[in-house]
Design a protein around this motif. Sequence first.
Motif, PDB file in Angstrom:
ATOM      1  N   GLN A   1       1.052  -1.084   0.140  1.00  0.00           N
ATOM      2  CA  GLN A   1       0.188   0.175  -0.112  1.00  0.00           C
ATOM      3  C   GLN A   1       0.871   1.434   0.112  1.00  0.00           C
ATOM      4  O   GLN A   1       0.555   2.209  -0.295  1.00  0.00           O
ATOM      5  CB  GLN A   1      -0.910  -0.008   1.117  1.00  0.00           C
ATOM      6  CG  GLN A   1      -1.642  -1.290   1.519  1.00  0.00           C
ATOM      7  CD  GLN A   1      -2.657  -1.828   0.452  1.00  0.00           C
ATOM      8  OE1 GLN A   1      -3.206  -0.908  -0.042  1.00  0.00           O
ATOM      9  NE2 GLN A   1      -2.683  -2.943  -0.097  1.00  0.00           N
ATOM     10  N   LEU A   2       2.176   1.175   0.367  1.00  0.00           N
ATOM     11  CA  LEU A   2       3.124   2.204   0.462  1.00  0.00           C
ATOM     12  C   LEU A   2       3.623   2.834  -0.917  1.00  0.00           C
ATOM     13  O   LEU A   2       3.898   1.812  -1.813  1.00  0.00           O
ATOM     14  CB  LEU A   2       4.216   2.004   1.460  1.00  0.00           C
ATOM     15  CG  LEU A   2       3.703   1.751   3.078  1.00  0.00           C
ATOM     16  CD1 LEU A   2       4.678   1.331   3.866  1.00  0.00           C
ATOM     17  CD2 LEU A   2       2.853   2.785   3.533  1.00  0.00           C
ATOM     18  N   PRO A   3       3.989   4.063  -0.791  1.00  0.00           N
ATOM     19  CA  PRO A   3       4.616   4.385  -2.134  1.00  0.00           C
ATOM     20  C   PRO A   3       6.075   3.858  -2.091  1.00  0.00           C
ATOM     21  O   PRO A   3       6.687   3.602  -0.852  1.00  0.00           O
ATOM     22  CB  PRO A   3       4.766   5.829  -2.300  1.00  0.00           C
ATOM     23  CG  PRO A   3       4.411   6.203  -0.585  1.00  0.00           C
ATOM     24  CD  PRO A   3       3.475   5.098   0.095  1.00  0.00           C
ATOM     25  N   LYS A   4       6.851   3.630  -3.106  1.00  0.00           N
ATOM     26  CA  LYS A   4       7.971   2.871  -3.254  1.00  0.00           C
ATOM     27  C   LYS A   4       9.168   3.725  -2.465  1.00  0.00           C
ATOM     28  O   LYS A   4      10.154   3.049  -2.158  1.00  0.00           O
ATOM     29  CB  LYS A   4       8.555   2.696  -4.783  1.00  0.00           C
ATOM     30  CG  LYS A   4       7.482   1.697  -5.429  1.00  0.00           C
ATOM     31  CD  LYS A   4       8.242   1.321  -7.024  1.00  0.00           C
ATOM     32  CE  LYS A   4       7.226   0.721  -7.701  1.00  0.00           C
ATOM     33  NZ  LYS A   4       7.369  -0.688  -7.110  1.00  0.00           N
ATOM     34  N   GLU A   5       9.027   5.084  -2.534  1.00  0.00           N
ATOM     35  CA  GLU A   5       9.966   5.689  -1.893  1.00  0.00           C
ATOM     36  C   GLU A   5       9.769   6.085  -0.073  1.00  0.00           C
ATOM     37  O   GLU A   5      10.506   6.854   0.367  1.00  0.00           O
ATOM     38  CB  GLU A   5      10.242   7.079  -2.224  1.00  0.00           C
ATOM     39  CG  GLU A   5       8.945   8.074  -1.975  1.00  0.00           C
ATOM     40  CD  GLU A   5       7.920   7.755  -3.404  1.00  0.00           C
ATOM     41  OE1 GLU A   5       6.780   8.451  -3.254  1.00  0.00           O
ATOM     42  OE2 GLU A   5       8.120   6.883  -4.274  1.00  0.00           O
ATOM     43  N   HIS A   6       8.833   5.273   0.225  1.00  0.00           N
ATOM     44  CA  HIS A   6       8.679   5.342   1.815  1.00  0.00           C
ATOM     45  C   HIS A   6       9.545   4.612   2.520  1.00  0.00           C
ATOM     46  O   HIS A   6      10.306   3.772   2.153  1.00  0.00           O
ATOM     47  CB  HIS A   6       7.222   4.457   2.055  1.00  0.00           C
ATOM     48  CG  HIS A   6       6.559   4.705   3.393  1.00  0.00           C
ATOM     49  ND1 HIS A   6       7.270   4.227   4.462  1.00  0.00           N
ATOM     50  CD2 HIS A   6       5.724   5.609   3.815  1.00  0.00           C
ATOM     51  CE1 HIS A   6       6.629   4.626   5.601  1.00  0.00           C
ATOM     52  NE2 HIS A   6       5.814   5.347   5.110  1.00  0.00           N
ATOM     53  N   PRO A   7      10.071   5.537   3.757  1.00  0.00           N
ATOM     54  CA  PRO A   7      11.222   5.055   4.370  1.00  0.00           C
ATOM     55  C   PRO A   7      11.300   3.754   5.118  1.00  0.00           C
ATOM     56  O   PRO A   7      12.295   3.094   5.102  1.00  0.00           O
ATOM     57  CB  PRO A   7      11.237   5.936   5.611  1.00  0.00           C
ATOM     58  CG  PRO A   7      10.460   7.175   5.328  1.00  0.00           C
ATOM     59  CD  PRO A   7       9.618   6.661   4.155  1.00  0.00           C
TER      60      PRO A   7
END
Length: 86
Positions: free
Chosen positions: A77-83
């Motif tokens: 669910q998270l964007p690819k650049e999420h930490p």
Amino acid sequence: MKKLKNETALFKEALLAGVRYAEGRGVVEFEPTDSASEKLLYIYRLMVHDKVMQPLPEDQVAEKSLRHKLAIWYAKQLPKEHPLLK
């Protein structure tokens, strides 16, 4: 089952997202005294019922595998650049 990077943090966030999902559906209201294990199993069963995630074979339904499955669901669910994904 290959462990994800930051799997513990992903699971914590996934559990919160799962609680919001279940309560948003109006099918449950979790109490502060409910354990993480109880919440996890309920959220897993609800998401399988809603066809949000694929079910595990019943003999593989254990807390460790459910934590991993919920963390994978949340990571998707998270964007690819999420930490948490780095």
